[in-house]
Every structure is written in structure tokens, then in C-alpha cells.
Design a protein around this motif. Structure first.
Motif, short mmCIF file in Angstrom:
data_model
loop_
_atom_site.label_atom_id
_atom_site.label_comp_id
_atom_site.label_asym_id
_atom_site.label_seq_id
_atom_site.Cartn_x
_atom_site.Cartn_y
_atom_site.Cartn_z
N GLU A 222 0.96 -1.37 0.03
CA GLU A 222 0.16 -0.04 0.05
C GLU A 222 0.99 1.28 0.14
OE1 GLU A 222 -2.80 -0.13 3.24
OE2 GLU A 222 -3.74 -1.98 2.54
N GLY A 223 0.37 2.24 -0.95
CA GLY A 223 1.12 3.57 -0.91
C GLY A 223 2.53 3.61 -1.43
N LYS A 224 2.83 2.50 -2.20
CA LYS A 224 3.93 2.37 -2.73
C LYS A 224 3.91 2.86 -4.43
CE LYS A 224 6.34 1.46 0.90
NZ LYS A 224 7.27 2.37 1.48
N ALA A 225 5.07 2.74 -4.95
CA ALA A 225 5.01 3.05 -6.38
C ALA A 225 4.14 2.02 -7.26
CB ALA A 225 6.56 3.14 -7.19
N ALA A 226 4.19 0.95 -7.00
CA ALA A 226 3.42 0.12 -7.91
C ALA A 226 1.97 0.05 -7.54
CB ALA A 226 3.70 -1.33 -7.60
N GLN A 227 1.58 0.49 -6.22
CA GLN A 227 0.05 0.94 -6.22
C GLN A 227 -0.49 2.21 -6.79
OE1 GLN A 227 -1.76 2.00 -2.60
NE2 GLN A 227 -2.94 -0.24 -2.35
N ASN A 228 0.53 3.07 -7.03
CA ASN A 228 0.06 4.38 -7.44
C ASN A 228 0.06 4.11 -8.72
OD1 ASN A 228 0.28 5.39 -4.76
ND2 ASN A 228 2.37 6.17 -5.11
N ALA A 229 0.86 3.28 -9.62
CA ALA A 229 0.55 3.17 -10.75
C ALA A 229 -0.32 2.05 -11.11
CB ALA A 229 2.07 2.62 -11.51
N LYS A 230 -1.15 1.56 -10.51
CA LYS A 230 -2.22 0.74 -10.62
C LYS A 230 -1.51 -0.48 -11.08
CE LYS A 230 -6.07 3.90 -10.80
NZ LYS A 230 -5.45 5.04 -10.25
N LEU A 231 -0.48 -1.14 -10.76
CA LEU A 231 0.38 -2.50 -10.92
C LEU A 231 -0.76 -3.27 -10.08
CD1 LEU A 231 4.04 -2.07 -11.34
CD2 LEU A 231 2.16 -1.88 -13.09
N GLN A 232 -0.59 -4.56 -10.36
CA GLN A 232 -1.66 -5.83 -9.78
C GLN A 232 -0.83 -7.00 -9.72
OE1 GLN A 232 -5.26 -6.25 -12.21
NE2 GLN A 232 -5.72 -4.08 -12.27
N ARG A 233 -1.19 -7.94 -8.71
CA ARG A 233 -0.78 -9.02 -8.38
C ARG A 233 -0.84 -9.92 -9.88
NH1 ARG A 233 -2.63 -13.51 -3.81
NH2 ARG A 233 -1.14 -15.17 -4.16
N GLY A 234 -0.05 -10.44 -10.14
CA GLY A 234 -0.32 -11.33 -11.55
C GLY A 234 0.54 -10.55 -12.84
N ASP A 235 0.54 -9.35 -12.46
CA ASP A 235 1.29 -8.61 -13.56
C ASP A 235 2.88 -9.19 -13.72
OD1 ASP A 235 -0.95 -7.15 -14.22
OD2 ASP A 235 -0.13 -5.55 -13.17
N ILE A 236 3.31 -9.28 -14.96
CA ILE A 236 4.55 -9.57 -15.35
C ILE A 236 5.25 -8.43 -15.87
CG2 ILE A 236 6.15 -11.33 -16.38
CD1 ILE A 236 3.58 -13.08 -16.63
N VAL A 237 6.40 -7.95 -14.97
CA VAL A 237 7.08 -6.82 -15.47
C VAL A 237 8.18 -7.20 -16.41
CG1 VAL A 237 8.83 -4.89 -14.67
CG2 VAL A 237 7.02 -5.63 -13.10
N ILE A 238 8.18 -6.69 -17.85
CA ILE A 238 9.01 -7.12 -18.74
C ILE A 238 10.16 -6.25 -19.14
CG2 ILE A 238 7.54 -9.14 -19.44
CD1 ILE A 238 6.61 -7.26 -21.81
N LYS A 239 9.79 -4.88 -18.91
CA LYS A 239 10.53 -3.58 -19.23
C LYS A 239 10.61 -2.50 -18.36
CE LYS A 239 12.09 -1.20 -23.34
NZ LYS A 239 11.76 -0.99 -24.97
N MET A 240 11.73 -1.86 -17.91
CA MET A 240 11.58 -0.81 -16.93
C MET A 240 12.50 0.21 -17.70
SD MET A 240 11.84 -2.59 -13.23
CE MET A 240 11.61 -0.95 -12.22
N GLY A 241 11.88 1.48 -18.07
CA GLY A 241 12.81 2.52 -18.99
C GLY A 241 13.07 1.70 -20.07
N ASP A 242 14.55 1.86 -20.35
CA ASP A 242 15.06 1.29 -21.72
C ASP A 242 15.38 -0.31 -21.57
OD1 ASP A 242 14.65 3.55 -22.92
OD2 ASP A 242 16.62 4.51 -22.42
N SER A 243 15.39 -0.79 -20.38
CA SER A 243 15.91 -1.95 -19.96
C SER A 243 14.89 -3.27 -19.90
CB SER A 243 16.68 -1.80 -18.56
OG SER A 243 17.49 -0.82 -18.67
N THR A 244 15.32 -4.32 -20.39
CA THR A 244 14.51 -5.35 -20.44
C THR A 244 14.54 -6.02 -19.10
OG1 THR A 244 14.61 -5.41 -22.98
CG2 THR A 244 13.98 -7.63 -21.60
#
Length: 413
Positions: A351-373
Motif C-alpha cells: 500500500e502507498g508505494k510506487a506500484a500501487q500508485n501506478a495501478k500495478l496488480q498481483r499477477g502482472d509480469i514486469v518485462i521492461k523498465m525504462g529502456d531496460s528489458t
């Protein structure tokens, strides 16, 4: 009348004998270790000491040899708590300093007079009433730690009983209930520096930490498969029940790491994170006891598979020489350590962290952040370490087969 009393006495004797012969179950062990009476088993507290005596009595009932200090089952260590959360704990000589904490490893030995010994371990301490490490935000509450890690201790105790009865005599067995794991792998660290057997005779180490919540898919993470060339064959040939998530590294946030760093092959078993992790809701009634029985049998099968192989070879895993990235920020998620696909799958959002603020959810798979895979957990950590507080970047996730781009602003974790 005398005959009546005699019959009652005999019936009472048989009742007592039946009670004594009743096998102690996973449920029995967890019910005691994760009871409110032990107040969360924080290192050095009365609750942890009660747990240590319970494990000692279990070892003694199996006639395991006491392998702690001075002919006891206990190996104690004293330390000053960290003021700096990133600092190193230093062990101290015991004394009258009230600020020092004493932890207690509990050690039993099954001696087959073999050349080599398998260490089978699980930590039994937990977070007490909460505090540092707790994810509970509503004040002090008992953290019973049924999964973390009464579950691992219960399987260890059942393994001790089974291995004593079976004829797997290619190795000796050293059973260790570690203290101080939640404060930084303190008990296992201390043991490897002050081993009560010759550490060079340790064949390999098996660690069980959070093994009580096997899911419906029977997904089981096995870490350390790269620490011996024989492990992959043994791990997969012994398996008949599980969807194995294999992790080669011998380094991780549990007690097997202390042994790996001493060039000892390790296997660590883990059934995954859940919503009660490091919270008061981690209670005994939520465990999958049938799943724990399957894990016990699986570990026995691996031990049997390796029983006639003598001392197995140790190998370093690829990432042990890489410095663990330091983080100025956090995404505010709990990674899914059972996930073996590409990317980093989210198992929980704080709660209250970057992921929740960006509406990321349980089960989401992060495949890229910025320019990095992001291809795995290590690449995720490396990318995360490049960001500072207040930075904004795009994060690409996979959700139900669709790629979605989110904007994330990092806050201090």
C-alpha cells in the motif's frame, strides 16, 4: 471392588501407553510452535526459548545425539542488535549487557558412522509482536509464523523420525533448528563459523523455509540446483508430484546461504509468498498439511537418490560473484519466487508505494523498465538499482496476455 480398581488401573496403563505411542503430526508441531503462547518466537525472547525446548524434547525423544555446546542440544550465540539496518551484526561474548540478545540453535545428530554428514535445517524464530520486518501497519500484534517457519521445522522433525527408521546410511544427519534468521541469518552464520562437527565432512545442506502453503498447482521452488552437478538429475528424477520452479543460485534470503558461502552444496525448498507473509494472519489453520507431507516424501526421495554417491561435488553458481545491487528506491511489490518464466511476476503490491500508485496488480509480469528489458529477478534488481527517489519511468507489464505500459514514479521503499 479390588478387581474393579485393577481393571481401571490396567485400562489407564494402556491409555497412557497409546498416548505415548501416538505419532506426533505436522499439525501437532505447528500448533505448538505457532501458538499465541509463544508470542511470535522473536529471537532471544521467552517464546523462542520455549520453542527451543520443545524442539530439544522432540530430538531427545528420537534419541538423537545432542550436538550443541557442552553436551547439550543448544548452541547459543550473543549479539548486539543493529542500529543501522544495512550494517553487519557482530557476535559478542555473553555478559551482563542488557542490550545484548542471545539466540539458540537447537542441534541433534543421527550418527551412522559414515564419512559424510547431511545438514537438514529450518529456522524456528519469527517476528514476535511485529516491528522491523513486519508488513503489518496497525500496531503490535502476535506474528505466529506458522508458514514462516513452523512449517519448515515440522517437516525437519518428521524427516528426523523417518530417516532414523529408514536404512539410508550412506551419510550421517545433522538436524538444526536455526535461531536469528529473521535478523539476518544469524544462527546459520554462527554455526558455520563455530560448527559442532567438522564442516569439511558436510556433504550437502537441505533448507526448508516457508513450505506450508503448497498451492493447487503444486508449484514448488527448489533453489540451489546449480550448486552441485548432480542436483538437477536428483531433483527431477525424484519428483512425481510437483511443478518445479528451478533456481540454480545458492544465494538467497534464508539459511542455506551461510552454507553455500562455505562451499557446501545446498538445496532450499519454498512454496511461495502469500498475503499473510510477515503479518499476524500467518496462522496454523491456513497451512496445507497434505502438501507438507508430499514435500517431506520428496526430500526423502532426493536423499535416497543421492545416498550411494559418496561426497558430491560443489560448484559455484554464476551470480555469486556479482555484487547485490543497492537500492535507493523500491517498486513496492512482492516478487513471485515460484515464477520461472521470462520477466518478474508480481505476487503482492504494498500500500502507498510506487506500484500501487501506478495501478500495478498481483499477477502482472514486469518485462521492461525504462529502456531496460527485465528477463528475471536478477535483471529486475539491477534495473531497479539505477533509479533514484522521485524518478519517473515507464514500466511495461504483461497482463492476461496483453502488454500494457504504465508510468511509475519511485518513492523511497
Amino acid at each position: 471392588m479390588k478387581k474393579v480398581f485393577a481393571v481401571i488401573a490396567i485400562l489407564g496403563m494402556f491409555a497412557c501407553q497409546e498416548k505415548m505411542e501416538k505419532k506426533i503430526s505436522f499439525e501437532d508441531d505447528v500448533a505448538f510452535l505457532a501458538s499465541d503462547d509463544l508470542a511470535g518466537r522473536e529471537t532471544g525472547t521467552e517464546g523462542e526459548i520455549k520453542a527451543a525446548h520443545y524442539i530439544k524434547d522432540r530430538f531427545k525423544s528420537m534419541e538423537l545425539q545432542a550436538m550443541g555446546n557442552a553436551g547439550t542440544y543448544f548452541q547459543t550465540f550473543t549479539f548486539a542488535p543493529k542500529n543501522d539496518p544495512h550494517g553487519e551484526v557482530r557476535f559478542r561474548e555473553s555478559g551482563k549487557n542488557d542490550s545484548l540478545i542471545t539466540g539458540t540453535n537447537v542441534i541433534g545428530f543421527l550418527n551412522h558412522k559414515a564419512k559424510n554428514t547431511i545438514v537438514i535445517g529450518a529456522h524456528y524464530d519469527h517476528l514476535g509482536m511485529g516491528g522491523e520486518g513486519s508488513l503489518h501497519r496497525e500496531g503490535a500484534a502476535i506474528h505466529n509464523g506458522a508458514d514462516d517457519n513452523a512449517s519448515g521445522v515440522a517437516i525437519m522433525l518428521q524427516l528426523a523420525e523417518t530417516l532414523k527408521a529408514e536404512n539410508y546410511k550412506g551419510n550421517n544427519y545433522l538436524f538444526i533448528a536455526f535461531s536469528g534468521e529473521e535478523m539476518g541469518l544469524l544462527g546459520s552464520n554462527f554455526f558455520t563459523k563455530n560448527a559442532t562437527i567438522d564442516l569439511s565432512t558436510v556433504n550437502y545442506m537441505i533448507n526448508m523455509d516457508m513450505v506450508g502453503r503448497l498451492n493447487d498447482d503444486k508449484a514448488l521452488a527448489v533453489h540451489g540446483t546449480g550448486t552441485s552437478p548432480i542436483f538437477p538429475q536428483a531433483v527431477f528424477s525424484a519428483n512425481s508430484d510437483f511443478k518445479i520452479a528451478e533456481h540454480k543460485s545458492g544465494v538467497g534470503p534464508s539459511d542455506h546461504t551461510s552454507f553455500y558461502l562455505n562451499d557446501i552444496p545446498v538445496l532450499h525448498f519454498f512454496t511461495g509468498q502469500h498475503e499473510d507473509y510477515h503479518k499476524p494472519g500467518d496462522d496454523s489453520q491456513k497451512l496445507n498439511y497434505d502438501g507438507m507431507a508430499l514435500i517431506q516424501k520428496y526430500i526423502e526421495a532426493i536423499i535416497l537418490e543421492l545416498d550411494d554417491n559418496g561426497k558430491i561435488k560443489f560448484t559455484k553458481t554464476k551470480d555469486e560473484s556479482a555484487a547485490v545491487p543497492s537500492f535507493k528506491v523500491g517498486l513496492g511489490v512482492v516478487p513471485d519466487y515460484l515464477y520461472s518464466g521470462s520477466g518478474m511476476r508480481i505476487d503482492g503490491v504494498s500500500e502507498g508505494k510506487a506500484a500501487q500508485n501506478a495501478k500495478l496488480q498481483r499477477g502482472d509480469i514486469v518485462i521492461k523498465m525504462g529502456d531496460s528489458t527485465v528477463t528475471d529477478m536478477m535483471s529486475y534488481m539491477r534495473v531497479l538499482s539505477t533509479f533514484d527517489q522521485g524518478d519517473t519511468t515507464t514500466v511495461v507489464i504483461q497482463r492476461e496476455g496483453e502488454e500494457i505500459e504504465k508510468e511509475v514514479t519511485f518513492v523511497k521503499d
